[in-house]
Design a protein around this motif. Sequence first.
Motif, PDB file in Angstrom:
ATOM      1  N   LEU A  21       0.915  -1.202   0.110  1.00  0.00           N
ATOM      2  CA  LEU A  21       0.197  -0.030  -0.076  1.00  0.00           C
ATOM      3  C   LEU A  21       0.825   1.484  -0.099  1.00  0.00           C
ATOM      4  CD1 LEU A  21      -3.061  -0.900   2.308  1.00  0.00           C
ATOM      5  CD2 LEU A  21      -2.967  -0.673   0.071  1.00  0.00           C
TER       6      LEU A  21
ATOM      7  N   MET B 135       2.124   1.897  -3.411  1.00  0.00           N
ATOM      8  CA  MET B 135       0.835   2.425  -4.204  1.00  0.00           C
ATOM      9  C   MET B 135       0.790   3.995  -3.947  1.00  0.00           C
ATOM     10  SD  MET B 135      -1.402  -1.065  -4.331  1.00  0.00           S
ATOM     11  CE  MET B 135      -2.119  -1.348  -5.687  1.00  0.00           C
ATOM     12  N   ASP B 136       0.847   4.304  -2.432  1.00  0.00           N
ATOM     13  CA  ASP B 136       0.443   5.657  -2.174  1.00  0.00           C
ATOM     14  C   ASP B 136       1.699   6.435  -2.971  1.00  0.00           C
ATOM     15  OD1 ASP B 136      -1.708   5.363  -0.450  1.00  0.00           O
ATOM     16  OD2 ASP B 136      -0.395   4.720   1.195  1.00  0.00           O
TER      17      ASP B 136
ATOM     18  N   THR C 210       0.991   6.797  -6.696  1.00  0.00           N
ATOM     19  CA  THR C 210      -0.260   7.566  -6.933  1.00  0.00           C
ATOM     20  C   THR C 210      -0.146   9.260  -6.537  1.00  0.00           C
ATOM     21  OG1 THR C 210      -1.447   7.347  -4.697  1.00  0.00           O
ATOM     22  CG2 THR C 210      -1.998   5.957  -6.709  1.00  0.00           C
TER      23      THR C 210
ATOM     24  N   VAL D  13      -7.839   5.942  -6.619  1.00  0.00           N
ATOM     25  CA  VAL D  13      -7.826   4.793  -5.686  1.00  0.00           C
ATOM     26  C   VAL D  13      -8.444   5.593  -4.352  1.00  0.00           C
ATOM     27  CG1 VAL D  13      -5.911   3.690  -6.589  1.00  0.00           C
ATOM     28  CG2 VAL D  13      -5.366   5.238  -4.755  1.00  0.00           C
TER      29      VAL D  13
ATOM     30  N   TYR E 278      -5.926  -1.367  -5.076  1.00  0.00           N
ATOM     31  CA  TYR E 278      -5.248  -0.582  -3.711  1.00  0.00           C
ATOM     32  C   TYR E 278      -6.569  -1.071  -2.663  1.00  0.00           C
ATOM     33  CZ  TYR E 278      -4.160   3.144  -0.527  1.00  0.00           C
ATOM     34  OH  TYR E 278      -3.542   3.810   0.586  1.00  0.00           O
ATOM     35  N   SER E 279      -7.886  -0.764  -2.903  1.00  0.00           N
ATOM     36  CA  SER E 279      -8.969  -0.984  -2.021  1.00  0.00           C
ATOM     37  C   SER E 279      -9.206  -2.619  -1.687  1.00  0.00           C
ATOM     38  CB  SER E 279     -10.294  -0.200  -2.422  1.00  0.00           C
ATOM     39  OG  SER E 279     -10.573  -0.923  -3.773  1.00  0.00           O
TER      40      SER E 279
ATOM     41  N   THR F  38      -4.789  -5.727 -11.005  1.00  0.00           N
ATOM     42  CA  THR F  38      -5.166  -6.074  -9.691  1.00  0.00           C
ATOM     43  C   THR F  38      -4.699  -7.364  -9.104  1.00  0.00           C
ATOM     44  OG1 THR F  38      -7.163  -4.457  -9.805  1.00  0.00           O
ATOM     45  CG2 THR F  38      -7.294  -6.363  -8.485  1.00  0.00           C
TER      46      THR F  38
ATOM     47  N   ASN G  87      -0.956  -7.109  -8.273  1.00  0.00           N
ATOM     48  CA  ASN G  87      -0.719  -6.287  -7.157  1.00  0.00           C
ATOM     49  C   ASN G  87      -1.144  -7.064  -5.817  1.00  0.00           C
ATOM     50  OD1 ASN G  87       0.691  -4.407  -8.187  1.00  0.00           O
ATOM     51  ND2 ASN G  87      -1.394  -3.030  -8.524  1.00  0.00           N
TER      52      ASN G  87
END
Length: 186
Positions: free
Chosen positions: A9, A12-13, A16, A23, A53-54, A81, A84
């Motif tokens: 995560l 990914m943060d 993004t 997301v 992400y979610s 997805t 990941n």
Amino acid sequence: MTKRARAMLSQMDRATRSWFLPVIGRDKGRFIARLIDKHRPKRAVEIGSLIGYSAIVIAGNLPPGGRLVSIELNTYMGRITGRNVAAAGLKSRVRVIVGDARRVLPFLGSRFDFALIDAAKEEYLEYLRALEPRLAKGAWVVADNTKIFKSQLKDYLAYVRRSGRYESREQDFDQDAMEVSRFVGA
Ligand SMILES: C[S@@+](CC[C@H](N)C(=O)[O-])C[C@H]1O[C@@H](n2cnc3c(N)ncnc32)[C@H](O)[C@@H]1O
């Protein structure tokens, strides 16, 4: 949540921050994590996976034995997805289905006690109506972007607030909001 899922995560943060991707992000992610931690749902579904992400937030916080079905319209995004989710160490908990949620939902066998709706805004009510026969009594349904897309979500918000089938409230996140609805039955 495992260290590996948290690390994914964070990665990914960071990504993004450079490329805009819609997301749910950190604050909403933490809220969902707390909701899951409090109510301990075991069968979750999400509509709209994008990069997963979610999916990682939900699957990473489900109690032992918990499972997530993640539905994504776009084949490429569905593949990302899956990749990941696997990199986060959550492959065994998540089933990614590629297709239009409105067509996929009626064919799902499980009963769900948690749902995240985060796909095409004008279709939220259609997703919910397709999902409803599969919702367990007391299930939590979280709908994203209910402040920034308020006008597109008018029918959805009216339904969860006034149909008598849900207890529903807005969770505010300053720029945006999520609608958090508890299914109380048909
Ligand atoms: C806002 S993004 C989802 C973000 C994701 N929930 C997250 O926070 O990581 C919306 C996604 O919904 C997908 N989508 C749009 N219409 C859909 C439909 N009818 N069924 C399933 N997915 C859909 C889009 O392809 C896109 O990837």
